[in-house]
Design a protein around this motif. Sequence first.
Motif, mmCIF file in Angstrom:
data_model
loop_
_atom_site.group_PDB
_atom_site.id
_atom_site.type_symbol
_atom_site.label_atom_id
_atom_site.label_comp_id
_atom_site.label_asym_id
_atom_site.label_seq_id
_atom_site.Cartn_x
_atom_site.Cartn_y
_atom_site.Cartn_z
ATOM 1 N N LYS A 130 146.647 60.986 38.629
ATOM 2 C CA LYS A 130 147.877 60.452 39.246
ATOM 3 C C LYS A 130 149.117 60.736 38.402
ATOM 4 C CE LYS A 130 150.522 57.210 41.422
ATOM 5 N NZ LYS A 130 150.992 57.373 42.788
ATOM 6 N N LEU A 131 148.981 60.700 37.076
ATOM 7 C CA LEU A 131 150.173 60.642 36.240
ATOM 8 C C LEU A 131 150.367 61.824 35.292
ATOM 9 C CD1 LEU A 131 150.091 56.832 35.365
ATOM 10 C CD2 LEU A 131 151.711 57.997 36.884
ATOM 11 N N SER A 132 149.389 62.698 35.171
ATOM 12 C CA SER A 132 149.529 63.751 34.152
ATOM 13 C C SER A 132 150.714 64.675 34.442
ATOM 14 C CB SER A 132 148.236 64.559 34.023
ATOM 15 O OG SER A 132 147.964 65.226 35.230
ATOM 16 N N ALA A 133 151.055 64.844 35.727
ATOM 17 C CA ALA A 133 152.185 65.710 36.052
ATOM 18 C C ALA A 133 153.507 65.126 35.554
ATOM 19 C CB ALA A 133 152.247 65.946 37.562
ATOM 20 N N VAL A 134 153.682 63.823 35.736
ATOM 21 C CA VAL A 134 154.957 63.205 35.312
ATOM 22 C C VAL A 134 154.909 62.739 33.864
ATOM 23 C CG1 VAL A 134 155.664 62.509 37.633
ATOM 24 C CG2 VAL A 134 154.284 60.948 36.247
ATOM 25 N N ALA A 135 153.726 62.465 33.353
ATOM 26 C CA ALA A 135 153.608 61.972 31.971
ATOM 27 C C ALA A 135 152.430 62.673 31.299
ATOM 28 C CB ALA A 135 153.429 60.453 31.975
ATOM 29 N N PRO A 136 152.631 63.898 30.839
ATOM 30 C CA PRO A 136 151.517 64.630 30.229
ATOM 31 C C PRO A 136 151.171 64.077 28.845
ATOM 32 C CG PRO A 136 153.538 65.935 30.145
ATOM 33 C CD PRO A 136 153.871 64.677 30.887
ATOM 34 N N ASP A 137 149.976 64.406 28.408
ATOM 35 C CA ASP A 137 149.554 64.109 27.032
ATOM 36 C C ASP A 137 149.607 62.628 26.671
ATOM 37 O OD1 ASP A 137 149.141 66.836 26.607
ATOM 38 O OD2 ASP A 137 151.262 67.125 26.116
ATOM 39 N N GLN A 138 149.236 61.783 27.602
ATOM 40 C CA GLN A 138 149.159 60.360 27.297
ATOM 41 C C GLN A 138 147.724 60.008 26.899
ATOM 42 O OE1 GLN A 138 151.971 58.289 27.453
ATOM 43 N NE2 GLN A 138 152.946 60.286 27.744
ATOM 44 N N PHE A 198 145.388 53.350 27.191
ATOM 45 C CA PHE A 198 146.055 52.617 28.267
ATOM 46 C C PHE A 198 145.044 51.746 29.021
ATOM 47 C CE2 PHE A 198 147.909 52.063 32.482
ATOM 48 C CZ PHE A 198 149.247 51.831 32.211
ATOM 49 N N ALA A 199 143.935 52.366 29.403
ATOM 50 C CA ALA A 199 142.914 51.624 30.163
ATOM 51 C C ALA A 199 142.315 50.512 29.311
ATOM 52 C CB ALA A 199 141.822 52.578 30.644
ATOM 53 N N GLU A 200 142.133 50.793 28.018
ATOM 54 C CA GLU A 200 141.516 49.793 27.149
ATOM 55 C C GLU A 200 142.444 48.584 26.970
ATOM 56 O OE1 GLU A 200 138.916 50.010 23.054
ATOM 57 O OE2 GLU A 200 139.082 51.713 24.431
ATOM 58 N N GLN A 201 143.741 48.827 26.836
ATOM 59 C CA GLN A 201 144.683 47.706 26.733
ATOM 60 C C GLN A 201 144.671 46.867 28.004
ATOM 61 O OE1 GLN A 201 148.675 48.150 25.405
ATOM 62 N NE2 GLN A 201 148.125 49.344 23.588
ATOM 63 N N TRP A 202 144.596 47.586 29.125
ATOM 64 C CA TRP A 202 144.571 46.864 30.407
ATOM 65 C C TRP A 202 143.306 45.999 30.467
ATOM 66 C CZ3 TRP A 202 145.799 49.959 35.548
ATOM 67 C CH2 TRP A 202 146.346 49.078 36.498
ATOM 68 N N ARG A 203 142.194 46.577 30.056
ATOM 69 C CA ARG A 203 140.935 45.832 30.038
ATOM 70 C C ARG A 203 141.009 44.643 29.073
ATOM 71 N NH1 ARG A 203 136.787 43.472 32.447
ATOM 72 N NH2 ARG A 203 134.731 44.203 31.834
ATOM 73 N N ASP A 204 141.620 44.843 27.931
ATOM 74 C CA ASP A 204 141.784 43.730 26.990
ATOM 75 C C ASP A 204 142.635 42.617 27.602
ATOM 76 O OD1 ASP A 204 140.201 44.943 25.108
ATOM 77 O OD2 ASP A 204 141.867 45.744 23.926
ATOM 78 N N THR A 237 156.282 46.857 27.284
ATOM 79 C CA THR A 237 156.119 46.949 25.824
ATOM 80 C C THR A 237 156.643 48.292 25.308
ATOM 81 O OG1 THR A 237 153.911 47.950 25.981
ATOM 82 C CG2 THR A 237 154.013 45.534 25.891
ATOM 83 N N ASP A 238 156.988 48.328 24.017
ATOM 84 C CA ASP A 238 157.460 49.573 23.399
ATOM 85 C C ASP A 238 156.451 50.704 23.593
ATOM 86 O OD1 ASP A 238 159.699 48.303 22.581
ATOM 87 O OD2 ASP A 238 159.089 48.050 20.482
ATOM 88 N N ARG A 239 155.164 50.363 23.523
ATOM 89 C CA ARG A 239 154.130 51.400 23.571
ATOM 90 C C ARG A 239 154.141 52.166 24.886
ATOM 91 N NH1 ARG A 239 151.687 55.111 23.646
ATOM 92 N NH2 ARG A 239 149.540 55.639 23.094
ATOM 93 N N TRP A 240 154.439 51.488 26.009
ATOM 94 C CA TRP A 240 154.290 52.134 27.318
ATOM 95 C C TRP A 240 155.569 52.132 28.159
ATOM 96 C CZ3 TRP A 240 150.087 54.806 26.971
ATOM 97 C CH2 TRP A 240 148.963 54.297 26.294
ATOM 98 N N SER A 241 156.668 51.632 27.617
ATOM 99 C CA SER A 241 157.866 51.485 28.456
ATOM 100 C C SER A 241 158.400 52.842 28.935
ATOM 101 C CB SER A 241 158.955 50.717 27.704
ATOM 102 O OG SER A 241 159.302 51.419 26.522
#
Lengths: 222, 222
Positions: free
Chosen positions: B37-45, B50-56, B89-93
């Motif tokens: 879904k997102l690699s085109a607009v936000a490559p190399d993430q 991201f998924a692990e933070q969401w799970r946490d 958050t700073d990490r993902w804003s």
Amino acid sequence: MSAEFLNPLEGVQAFVFDVFGTVVNLRKGMYDQLEAKLSAVAPDQDWDEFAEQWRDGDYQRTASVASGGPGPLNLDQLHKEILDDMLATDRWSHLAPHLDDTARHELVLFWNRLPGWPDTSAGLHGMKKHAIIGTLSNGSVRGLVDMAKFADLPWDVVLSPELLGSYKPNPKMYLGALHHLAITSPSQLCLVAAHIYDLRAAASHGLRTVFVRPSARARFPA
Amino acid sequence: MSAEFLNPLEGVQAFVFDVFGTVVNLRKGMYDQLEAKLSAVAPDQDWDEFAEQWRDGDYQRTASVASGGPGPLNLDQLHKEILDDMLATDRWSHLAPHLDDTARHELVLFWNRLPGWPDTSAGLHGMKKHAIIGTLSNGSVRGLVDMAKFADLPWDVVLSPELLGSYKPNPKMYLGALHHLAITSPSQLCLVAAHIYDLRAAASHGLRTVFVRPSARARFPA
């Protein structure tokens, strides 16, 4: 698109089904089980009449609870109470000595071992590929699950009075189904039933409805 | 009967399953969908992070509600709140401008389109012939139903926080499963899960437990 190709169920995400009578053959299933269990100790009984009185008791008691009266939200418990009442009447008290508490509980479970109509299982398996299918029955969770295994009813979800807080036609049932299936437009949910009171109630909340002809009242399908 | 033939699951009527991580591959499913879904607009993430933070966030918020804190009982709503918090958050804003409200809702639905482990679907189909199988997950009813269709998980019953009144490990979940499945002896119900806290809670109420090795934390099965 020309009118003749309009699909009246376009956009429906989920179909919820009445079960007793609509999906399974209540009358034949009860007759066969009552006769198999009791004909030796109580021959020549009118098991159709017995089952029909039990069903009438079910209608009356669930309607009473649905309109605010007292009673358990678990249909198996309600069926036991109705059976005990029936066996205390002049019409059926001669059967009472043959039915101790254990046997009565067995009879209650007859409601949850009813055969599907000839096309029920194949029809539900087919629908399941295209939409969510579930129960919106007055049956208990466990009873509906047991019946699904018995009659091969591949429900995606089992919705039941114990989970939703009342019996049909109380609004909690139809609104609870919309809520838990996360359906925001009521026209995307469709109730399938053989009973007009149930369909009218569903329609009053904006659900779509499918009427199944009530051959359900016949012991054998036409 | 000699001891070697004793079946440790003898008498179990129903198996209820944790779903995220236990039945489906959460990490691979989230990674693949986020990248697609997102690699085109936000490559190399780092989509794993991201998924692990969401799970946490999911663990923390569900645990908080389970112990009496505020929050919605619908996990999809909770996931949306956690996602909004993460994107502030700073990490993902830096991702926030690419994700309007509609896109965020799409991301939330990623949780409900996760692939089963290679043996999940066949295993559940096999178990279904011998016992009742159901979810006892923190997922929403609709989310669990959608995932069941996506990953071919043939549940007999879907039990969920909205129906039972809290999240695991609140006792309402385990006791609610016993109640609604009409199981009087807790040892006749078995929880299958990859998470020790969940199994410990189930065991404390007398349920039997099956531990699934937490390869769930790996993106690809070993």
